[in-house]
Design a protein around this motif. Structure first.
Motif, short mmCIF file in Angstrom:
data_model
loop_
_atom_site.label_atom_id
_atom_site.label_comp_id
_atom_site.label_asym_id
_atom_site.label_seq_id
_atom_site.Cartn_x
_atom_site.Cartn_y
_atom_site.Cartn_z
N GLU A 43 41.10 43.12 38.20
CA GLU A 43 41.71 44.42 37.94
C GLU A 43 41.85 44.67 36.44
OE1 GLU A 43 43.39 42.58 41.69
OE2 GLU A 43 43.32 42.01 39.57
N SER A 44 41.82 45.94 36.08
CA SER A 44 42.16 46.33 34.71
C SER A 44 43.66 46.58 34.70
CB SER A 44 41.40 47.61 34.32
OG SER A 44 41.67 48.63 35.26
N SER A 45 44.42 45.62 34.20
CA SER A 45 45.88 45.68 34.27
C SER A 45 46.48 45.24 32.96
CB SER A 45 46.36 44.77 35.42
OG SER A 45 47.75 44.63 35.39
N ASP A 46 47.72 45.68 32.73
CA ASP A 46 48.42 45.24 31.52
C ASP A 46 48.69 43.75 31.54
OD1 ASP A 46 50.47 48.24 31.57
OD2 ASP A 46 48.48 47.88 30.71
N SER A 47 48.86 43.19 32.73
CA SER A 47 49.16 41.77 32.87
C SER A 47 47.89 41.01 33.25
CB SER A 47 50.23 41.56 33.95
OG SER A 47 50.43 40.18 34.18
N PRO A 48 47.67 39.83 32.67
CA PRO A 48 46.47 39.05 33.00
C PRO A 48 46.52 38.44 34.39
CG PRO A 48 47.89 37.80 31.54
CD PRO A 48 48.50 39.16 31.64
N VAL A 49 47.69 38.37 35.01
CA VAL A 49 47.82 37.72 36.30
C VAL A 49 48.35 38.71 37.34
CG1 VAL A 49 50.13 36.86 35.76
CG2 VAL A 49 48.81 35.75 37.57
N SER A 50 47.76 38.69 38.53
CA SER A 50 48.20 39.55 39.62
C SER A 50 48.84 38.68 40.69
CB SER A 50 47.01 40.30 40.23
OG SER A 50 46.41 41.15 39.27
N VAL A 51 49.94 39.18 41.25
CA VAL A 51 50.65 38.48 42.31
C VAL A 51 50.35 39.17 43.63
CG1 VAL A 51 52.89 37.73 43.18
CG2 VAL A 51 52.47 37.80 40.71
N ILE A 52 49.81 38.41 44.58
CA ILE A 52 49.44 38.95 45.89
C ILE A 52 50.42 38.40 46.92
CG2 ILE A 52 47.64 39.07 47.64
CD1 ILE A 52 45.61 38.55 45.40
N LYS A 122 51.87 26.43 29.66
CA LYS A 122 51.29 27.59 28.99
C LYS A 122 50.03 27.18 28.24
CE LYS A 122 52.37 31.29 25.69
NZ LYS A 122 53.42 31.88 24.83
N GLU A 123 50.08 26.05 27.52
CA GLU A 123 48.91 25.55 26.80
C GLU A 123 47.76 25.26 27.77
OE1 GLU A 123 51.45 23.30 23.24
OE2 GLU A 123 50.27 22.15 24.69
N SER A 124 48.10 24.68 28.95
CA SER A 124 47.06 24.30 29.92
C SER A 124 46.40 25.52 30.55
CB SER A 124 47.69 23.43 31.02
OG SER A 124 48.26 22.27 30.47
N LEU A 125 47.16 26.60 30.72
CA LEU A 125 46.64 27.80 31.37
C LEU A 125 46.01 28.78 30.40
CD1 LEU A 125 49.52 28.54 33.93
CD2 LEU A 125 47.43 27.24 34.29
N SER A 126 46.22 28.56 29.12
CA SER A 126 45.77 29.51 28.11
C SER A 126 44.26 29.76 28.20
CB SER A 126 46.13 29.00 26.71
OG SER A 126 45.69 29.92 25.73
N LYS A 127 43.91 31.03 28.32
CA LYS A 127 42.51 31.48 28.34
C LYS A 127 41.71 30.89 29.50
CE LYS A 127 42.42 32.27 23.33
NZ LYS A 127 41.76 31.97 22.05
N ALA A 154 49.90 33.47 30.06
CA ALA A 154 48.90 33.02 29.08
C ALA A 154 47.51 32.93 29.68
CB ALA A 154 49.31 31.65 28.52
N GLY A 155 47.40 33.15 30.99
CA GLY A 155 46.11 32.98 31.66
C GLY A 155 45.12 34.08 31.32
N LYS A 156 43.89 33.84 31.70
CA LYS A 156 42.79 34.78 31.49
C LYS A 156 42.88 35.89 32.53
CE LYS A 156 37.73 34.61 31.00
NZ LYS A 156 36.55 33.72 31.13
N PRO A 157 42.54 37.14 32.15
CA PRO A 157 42.54 38.23 33.13
C PRO A 157 41.73 37.85 34.37
CG PRO A 157 42.25 39.11 30.94
CD PRO A 157 42.21 37.61 30.79
N GLY A 158 42.27 38.23 35.52
CA GLY A 158 41.66 37.85 36.79
C GLY A 158 42.38 36.70 37.45
N SER A 159 43.37 36.09 36.74
CA SER A 159 44.17 35.03 37.34
C SER A 159 45.02 35.61 38.46
CB SER A 159 45.06 34.38 36.28
OG SER A 159 44.28 33.73 35.30
N LYS A 160 45.27 34.81 39.50
CA LYS A 160 45.98 35.31 40.67
C LYS A 160 47.06 34.31 41.11
CE LYS A 160 43.26 38.84 40.84
NZ LYS A 160 42.09 38.97 41.67
N ILE A 161 48.13 34.86 41.66
CA ILE A 161 49.17 34.07 42.31
C ILE A 161 49.36 34.62 43.71
CG2 ILE A 161 51.60 33.36 42.29
CD1 ILE A 161 51.59 33.74 39.26
N ILE A 162 49.17 33.76 44.71
CA ILE A 162 49.45 34.16 46.09
C ILE A 162 50.86 33.70 46.43
CG2 ILE A 162 48.85 33.81 48.51
CD1 ILE A 162 45.98 33.45 47.74
#
Length: 723
Positions: A43-52, A122-127, A154-162
């Motif tokens: 998604e094109s979103s302000d946040s890099p991570v989407s929660v489903i 945060k360091e581990s998830l960065s980019k 800190a994740g890359k856009p397209g990251s997801k949380i279910i």
């Protein structure tokens, strides 16, 4: 809480192992594809991570469906990192962050500060594009979620949380995306799923006779049973109560006891059987099998009836579904109390002074106030902390040890596992009814001599007590002891000779051969019930071969893992011929599945090692056997999967004897998956099947092959691998 992680795309993929299979998605194909589509969209979103959020009633299949989605190969190249955490009632940002970080690192971490944990995560998830599953969330406090989610940004856009949850309010707090609602299966799909599991087909057309198994009157009896009449305020599905009602009486009491386990707590089969045994649920007569065998049978029966299920994160452990857990609490009445539930507003049962079994989730500091009311439970039999990890970070107020525990005179099962306890009061010996005593991972240096008064004790667990240096001198008084677990007690140098009189022992994880007045190798003679694994250490103290013969290892058919260890010091006191004869005399039963030999000082191995009669062997390890110049014949062992050879300084060449007699077209090491050679300082050559032979060595199932720190190795045969 449990978790299973997956490495990044350059490494090996680790799937979430589940007891469900692809057939259980039957009727959920559209749901699975819908969720996968949401995961694969960027998604094109302000946040890099989407929660489903996935919302549905308890037992509808949210976790099962999410597991199937999580393991779908289409996600393989989309996400760099994946992790799964079961949250349940206890929404603890520190604990969840730590478990996700450990999944990312594929190992444990020792941080005790939430800020440091979040910085590292945060360091581990960065980019990186990641997928995290938060399963079974109940917490409705936005502030708690806001704290937990910070590293994810800190994740890359397209990251997801279910997020899976039963409550719409939770979904709205955690996500701006509309929740995906999982509805009940249709009647047709539910019937088809039943047919799939019972017959392996999608309909009952192939077995019309099943329709006539019971008469209409019997079915009407089930239909009209009072069990279907919903009790006021009860959320237990009547069908589950019916399943419980038809359990045999002996299984009913065993299942009801399991109400002591909190939701999502993963338990070991042996742990549950030990607790049942301590409660006296496993009655045996002279003709019946051992209590442990009876308990294993009860456990397996509850497993086949779906009261238990294998953990999706660790298949060696087990859990109860939330609805089954609710059922256990319902049928246990007032007997089981989970201390953490006392603080919940929705407490559904009265707290009675007749409570028999108490459990609780440990806190990093346990104050006296938390347990001050426990003494009012005069008939308390069980005191059980339910730790979700084994890091041993918990501190327990000394007042609890001095003023609470010793006064629980009816106590049968006592666990202080994981607490930073340095000393036990001598009054612990007053708990004369105690049968199960778990001190796993404590910091004890010794046990008080009063422990020898616990004449009813059946199980004593001292595993991972790395400071423990002394056992009670009069352990021979523990006449009912059946399981003594002293694995990983590295400071323990000697064991009292009285242990030799505990002939009912089935578990003796370690025997330290004494040079003087302690336990000797021939004291194993009368332990006819030993099973599982044993580590026999300080074998250089065996000065008479007859003592090793008298240990009668070859008669102990249930002892399937053996570790034989000599001193790491090779000096003039070592006798190569004697050590060869001792190892020869310690020949185990042919049921052996794992053999490790460490710091052995003989010049060669006895002929039984590698003999074809040991066809059950799956693991062999030789470590620092510095005087041996040759390896035994191992190539024909049919089930050998793991072979490790380390620190054998006298080996200069691996000859054809290593393989055994090989016929044309026959594979060597037919089951070998992992092969390691390490620290072989003088190893120069590795010969093929025959001198000058050009045929390649075929090891059909080899997956990992390591040669490390072998500086002189210059000659290798040709290998043919299938993977």
């Amino acid at each position: 809480m449990n978790v299973k992680g997956r490495s990044d795309k350059t490494g090996e993929r680790l799937q979430l192992t589940s007891v469900v299979d692809e057939s259980e998605v039957h009727g959920r194909e559209k749901d699975k594809e819908d969720i996968l589509k949401m995961l694969l969209e960027v998604e094109s979103s302000d946040s890099p991570v989407s929660v489903i959020p996935i919302v549905g009633m308890g037992g509808v299949g949210k976790t099962t469906l999410t597991q199937l989605v999580y393991n779908d190969d289409r996600l393989k190249d989309v996400f760099d990192l994946m992790a799964w955490a079961c949250v349940s009632y206890e929404f603890d940002a520190f604990r969840i962050t730590k478990i996700i970080l450990e999944a990312v690192f594929s190992g444990s971490c020792d941080y005790t500060d939430l800020n440091m944990l979040q910085v590292k995560l945060k360091e581990s998830l960065s980019k990186k594009r990641f997928l995290v599953v938060l399963d079974d969330v109940w917490n409705e406090k936005y502030g708690d979620w806001d704290i937990l989610r910070r590293p994810f940004l800190a994740g890359k856009p397209g990251s997801k949380i279910i997020v899976t949850t039963r409550h719409e309010k939770v979904a709205k707090i955690m996500s701006r995306i509309l929740a995906y609602h999982l509805n009940l299966l249709s009647d047709n799909h539910a019937l088809s799923l039943l047919a799939q599991h019972s017959l392996g087909t999608k309909t009952f057309d192939v077995r019309p006779d099943l329709r006539e198994i019971d008469s209409p009157r019997e079915w009407e009896g089930v239909l009209n049973s009072e069990i279907w009449i919903a009790e006021e305020k009860s959320e237990i599905i009547p069908a589950l109560k019916l399943s419980y009602q038809y359990l045999p009486p002996e299984l009913k009491q065993c299942f009801a006891y399991c109400a002591i386990f909190s939701k999502d707590y993963e338990f070991d089969k042996s742990q549950v059987v030990y607790l049942w045994m301590a409660e006296g649920f496993l009655k045996q007569s002279q003709e019946e099998s051992l209590m442990e065998e009876l308990g294993n049978g009860y456990f397996d029966e509850l497993l086949t009836r779906s009261f238990f299920q294998k953990s999706s994160a660790n298949t060696s452990r087990f859990v109860m579904h939330d609805l089954i857990n609710d059922l256990a609490m319902c049928v246990s009445g007032y007997k089981c109390l989970r201390l953490d539930d006392m603080l919940k507003d929705n407490l559904r049962y009265k707290i009675s002074e007749k409570v028999r079994h108490l459990s609780f989730i440990p806190r990093y500091y346990e104050s006296y106030d938390r347990f001050s009311s426990v003494n009012s439970f005069q008939s308390l039999r069980t005191f059980l902390p339910l730790s979700y990890d084994n890091f041993g970070l918990y501190e327990l107020s000394q007042r609890v040890l001095l003023n609470v525990v010793p006064k629980l005179y009816c106590m049968r099962e006592l666990s202080l596992s994981g607490y930073q306890i340095y000393e036990l009061p001598s009054s612990i010996g007053d708990l004369r009814h105690l049968r199960y005593f778990n001190l796993f991972g404590t910091l004890l240096k010794w046990l008080p001599e009063s422990v020898s008064k616990l004449c009813n004790l059946q199980v004593l667990i001292l595993e991972d007590c790395y400071r423990l240096s002394k056992l009670p001198a009069r352990m021979d008084k523990l006449i009912n002891l059946r399981h003594l677990n002293i694995a990983d007690t590295i400071q323990l140098r000697e064991m009292p000779e009285g242990i030799a009189r505990l002939t009912s022992l089935q578990t003796l994880s370690k025997l330290i051969v004494s040079k003087s007045s302690g336990l000797k190798i021939n004291d194993l003679r009368d332990f006819s019930h030993l099973k599982g694994e044993i580590s026999i250490k300080e074998l250089q103290h065996v000065v008479n071969v007859q003592e090793a013969t008298d240990a009668r290892l070859t008669n102990k058919s249930s002892l399937n893992k053996i570790r034989l260890v000599w001193s790491s010091t090779f000096d003039d006191s070592r006798n190569e011929i004697l050590e060869l004869d001792v190892l020869d005399a310690l020949k185990p039963h042919e049921n052996l599945s794992s053999l490790e030999i460490m710091s052995y000082g003989g010049a060669k191995f006895p002929s039984w090692i590698g003999d074809s009669s040991f066809s059950m062997l799956t693991t062999i390890s030789f470590r620092f056997c510095k005087k041996c110049s040759t390896l035994p014949t191992l190539g024909k062992l049919p089930l050998l999967k793991d072979l490790s050879v380390q620190g054998m300084d006298h080996v200069k060449a691996i000859e054809t004897e290593f393989y055994g007699n090989v016929c044309d077209g026959e594979s060597l090491f037919p089951s070998l998956e992992n092969l390691t050679f390490e620290n072989m300082s003088q190893w120069e050559e590795w010969h093929g099947l025959a001198p000058g032979a050009h045929c390649a060595i075929e090891i059909p199932k080899l997956r990992r092959f390591h040669i490390r720190r072998c500086p002189k190795l210059v000659s290798l045969p040709t290998f043919r691998f299938h993977h």
